[in-house]
Design a protein around this motif. Structure first.
Motif, PDB file in Angstrom:
ATOM      1  N   LEU A  62       0.858  -1.175   0.000  1.00 40.66           N
ATOM      2  CA  LEU A  62       0.000   0.000   0.000  1.00 40.66           C
ATOM      3  C   LEU A  62       0.899   1.230   0.000  1.00 40.66           C
ATOM      4  O   LEU A  62       1.791   1.356   0.844  1.00 40.66           O
ATOM      5  N   GLU A  63       0.702   2.108  -0.958  1.00 45.28           N
ATOM      6  CA  GLU A  63       1.486   3.339  -1.038  1.00 45.28           C
ATOM      7  C   GLU A  63       0.949   4.346  -0.013  1.00 45.28           C
ATOM      8  O   GLU A  63      -0.243   4.350   0.284  1.00 45.28           O
ATOM      9  N   ALA A  64       1.812   5.185   0.511  1.00 41.31           N
ATOM     10  CA  ALA A  64       1.404   6.198   1.490  1.00 41.31           C
ATOM     11  C   ALA A  64       0.311   7.084   0.886  1.00 41.31           C
ATOM     12  O   ALA A  64       0.470   7.629  -0.203  1.00 41.31           O
ATOM     13  N   GLY A  65      -0.803   7.185   1.585  1.00 41.28           N
ATOM     14  CA  GLY A  65      -1.901   8.038   1.148  1.00 41.28           C
ATOM     15  C   GLY A  65      -2.730   7.488   0.000  1.00 41.28           C
ATOM     16  O   GLY A  65      -3.608   8.186  -0.504  1.00 41.28           O
ATOM     17  N   GLU A  66      -2.472   6.259  -0.422  1.00 40.33           N
ATOM     18  CA  GLU A  66      -3.213   5.684  -1.551  1.00 40.33           C
ATOM     19  C   GLU A  66      -4.653   5.376  -1.139  1.00 40.33           C
ATOM     20  O   GLU A  66      -4.878   4.670  -0.158  1.00 40.33           O
ATOM     21  N   PRO A  67      -5.627   5.882  -1.877  1.00 38.49           N
ATOM     22  CA  PRO A  67      -7.026   5.601  -1.551  1.00 38.49           C
ATOM     23  C   PRO A  67      -7.366   4.119  -1.748  1.00 38.49           C
ATOM     24  O   PRO A  67      -6.747   3.427  -2.554  1.00 38.49           O
ATOM     25  N   LYS A  68      -8.365   3.675  -1.013  1.00 40.56           N
ATOM     26  CA  LYS A  68      -8.780   2.267  -1.047  1.00 40.56           C
ATOM     27  C   LYS A  68      -9.118   1.812  -2.458  1.00 40.56           C
ATOM     28  O   LYS A  68      -8.647   0.759  -2.901  1.00 40.56           O
ATOM     29  N   THR A  69      -9.920   2.579  -3.180  1.00 40.23           N
ATOM     30  CA  THR A  69     -10.351   2.135  -4.519  1.00 40.23           C
ATOM     31  C   THR A  69      -9.159   1.998  -5.472  1.00 40.23           C
ATOM     32  O   THR A  69      -9.107   1.060  -6.259  1.00 40.23           O
ATOM     33  N   GLU A  70      -8.214   2.921  -5.380  1.00 37.26           N
ATOM     34  CA  GLU A  70      -7.038   2.845  -6.254  1.00 37.26           C
ATOM     35  C   GLU A  70      -6.150   1.659  -5.897  1.00 37.26           C
ATOM     36  O   GLU A  70      -5.632   0.967  -6.771  1.00 37.26           O
ATOM     37  N   PHE A  71      -5.970   1.411  -4.606  1.00 33.65           N
ATOM     38  CA  PHE A  71      -5.155   0.277  -4.177  1.00 33.65           C
ATOM     39  C   PHE A  71      -5.774  -1.047  -4.627  1.00 33.65           C
ATOM     40  O   PHE A  71      -5.086  -1.919  -5.164  1.00 33.65           O
ATOM     41  N   LEU A  72      -7.076  -1.203  -4.412  1.00 38.88           N
ATOM     42  CA  LEU A  72      -7.739  -2.452  -4.797  1.00 38.88           C
ATOM     43  C   LEU A  72      -7.698  -2.653  -6.309  1.00 38.88           C
ATOM     44  O   LEU A  72      -7.517  -3.780  -6.785  1.00 38.88           O
ATOM     45  N   ALA A  73      -7.838  -1.580  -7.069  1.00 34.09           N
ATOM     46  CA  ALA A  73      -7.745  -1.677  -8.525  1.00 34.09           C
ATOM     47  C   ALA A  73      -6.324  -2.075  -8.935  1.00 34.09           C
ATOM     48  O   ALA A  73      -6.142  -2.901  -9.834  1.00 34.09           O
ATOM     49  N   ARG A  74      -5.328  -1.512  -8.281  1.00 34.40           N
ATOM     50  CA  ARG A  74      -3.929  -1.841  -8.601  1.00 34.40           C
ATOM     51  C   ARG A  74      -3.619  -3.301  -8.237  1.00 34.40           C
ATOM     52  O   ARG A  74      -2.953  -4.011  -8.999  1.00 34.40           O
ATOM     53  N   ALA A  75      -4.138  -3.770  -7.104  1.00 33.41           N
ATOM     54  CA  ALA A  75      -3.928  -5.165  -6.710  1.00 33.41           C
ATOM     55  C   ALA A  75      -4.606  -6.109  -7.712  1.00 33.41           C
ATOM     56  O   ALA A  75      -4.038  -7.125  -8.108  1.00 33.41           O
ATOM     57  N   ARG A  76      -5.792  -5.763  -8.152  1.00 33.06           N
ATOM     58  CA  ARG A  76      -6.509  -6.584  -9.140  1.00 33.06           C
ATOM     59  C   ARG A  76      -5.748  -6.630 -10.459  1.00 33.06           C
ATOM     60  O   ARG A  76      -5.614  -7.680 -11.084  1.00 33.06           O
ATOM     61  N   LYS A  77      -5.222  -5.472 -10.879  1.00 34.86           N
ATOM     62  CA  LYS A  77      -4.443  -5.427 -12.120  1.00 34.86           C
ATOM     63  C   LYS A  77      -3.192  -6.290 -12.017  1.00 34.86           C
ATOM     64  O   LYS A  77      -2.782  -6.910 -13.004  1.00 34.86           O
ATOM     65  N   ALA A  78      -2.598  -6.351 -10.835  1.00 37.27           N
ATOM     66  CA  ALA A  78      -1.413  -7.192 -10.638  1.00 37.27           C
ATOM     67  C   ALA A  78      -1.754  -8.663 -10.866  1.00 37.27           C
ATOM     68  O   ALA A  78      -0.981  -9.409 -11.464  1.00 37.27           O
ATOM     69  N   VAL A  79      -2.939  -9.080 -10.430  1.00 37.31           N
ATOM     70  CA  VAL A  79      -3.378 -10.466 -10.646  1.00 37.31           C
ATOM     71  C   VAL A  79      -3.725 -10.682 -12.116  1.00 37.31           C
ATOM     72  O   VAL A  79      -3.374 -11.713 -12.706  1.00 37.31           O
ATOM     73  N   LEU A  80      -4.393  -9.719 -12.732  1.00 33.42           N
ATOM     74  CA  LEU A  80      -4.750  -9.848 -14.149  1.00 33.42           C
ATOM     75  C   LEU A  80      -3.507  -9.967 -15.041  1.00 33.42           C
ATOM     76  O   LEU A  80      -3.531 -10.711 -16.019  1.00 33.42           O
TER      77      LEU A  80
END
Length: 99
Positions: free
Chosen positions: A76-94
């Motif tokens: 999790l990046e400092a100050g990263e919003p929840k929606t952006e983090f979850l989208a980034r984690a999903r993209k990592a799996v995709l």
């Protein structure tokens, strides 16, 4: 609290069992764990053929070919919003699904 000082493994599915090949939207538990323990490495994993090796309602895997693909850790990046983090984690799996 349950994560030890040595090694722990926690698996977060994307949220629910789907019947298709798609990767569902991630639920927020991964974000809250990352927020509480930002030093943890989060390893994206793609499980290929999971719907066939562990059909809905079963508790023992069916002996069919499958594979696991592990990606590089994310945090999790400092100050990263929840929606952006979850989208980034999903993209990592995709990305792992496509490789």
């Amino acid at each position: 609290r349950e994560i030890g000082d040595t090694h722990s493994l926690i698996i977060f599915p994307e949220g629910g069992r789907s019947t298709g090949e798609g990767v569902g939207e991630f639920k927020s538990g991964l974000y809250y764990l990352s927020k509480k323990r930002p030093e943890l490495e989060l390893i994206p994993v793609y499980l290929n053929n999971l719907n066939r090796i562990l059909p809905r309602g079963e508790f023992l895997p069916v002996p069919l070919l499958s594979s696991l693909t592990f990606g590089p850790p994310i945090w999790l990046e400092a100050g990263e919003p929840k929606t952006e983090f979850l989208a980034r984690a999903r993209k990592a799996v995709l990305r792992l699904k496509e490789s």
